[in-house]
Design an enzyme around this catalytic site. Structure first.
Site, mmCIF file in Angstrom:
data_model
loop_
_atom_site.group_PDB
_atom_site.id
_atom_site.type_symbol
_atom_site.label_atom_id
_atom_site.label_comp_id
_atom_site.label_asym_id
_atom_site.label_seq_id
_atom_site.Cartn_x
_atom_site.Cartn_y
_atom_site.Cartn_z
ATOM 1 N N ARG A 20 -39.026 33.613 -14.056
ATOM 2 C CA ARG A 20 -39.190 34.383 -15.170
ATOM 3 C C ARG A 20 -38.013 35.617 -15.479
ATOM 4 N NH1 ARG A 20 -44.032 37.297 -14.167
ATOM 5 N NH2 ARG A 20 -43.594 36.757 -12.118
ATOM 6 N N ASN A 38 -46.105 33.708 -16.392
ATOM 7 C CA ASN A 38 -46.933 32.610 -15.510
ATOM 8 C C ASN A 38 -48.031 32.159 -16.217
ATOM 9 O OD1 ASN A 38 -44.691 32.769 -13.749
ATOM 10 N ND2 ASN A 38 -45.777 33.915 -12.206
#
Length: 90
Positions: A20, A38
């Site tokens: 990320r 996520n």
């Protein structure tokens, strides 16, 4: 140039490997806004807004990811959405 919005789901070893944060860094370099989060199933979901060439570059990069990631699959769809001002991670 026209702006587009794409949503991606990235599967493989993509959580706990800076996926990320690396996606955010790459998106900011490309002037793409959106987010990376996520998912409970271990995948990462990415929303990308920006110029088509920049979103396409980021979409292609998702197959690579950061050095510790092992990307098995990437699913990408064109979607409608409101463009955020920044790129965030959740």
């Amino acid at each position: 140039m026209a702006k587009i919005c794409r949503k991606a789901r990235v599967e493989g070893k993509v959580q706990g490997v800076w996926f990320r944060a690396s996606t955010k860094q790459r998106a900011q370099q490309l002037r793409v806004t959106g987010w990376a989060n996520n998912c409970p199933d271990g995948s990462v979901e990415v929303m990308m807004f920006g110029e088509e060439k920049d979103v396409t570059t980021l979409s292609d990069w998702l197959w690579e990811g950061p050095p510790l990631a092992i990307v098995d699959k990437v699913f990408i769809d064109d979607v409608d959405g409101d463009e955020p001002n920044t790129f965030t991670t959740g």
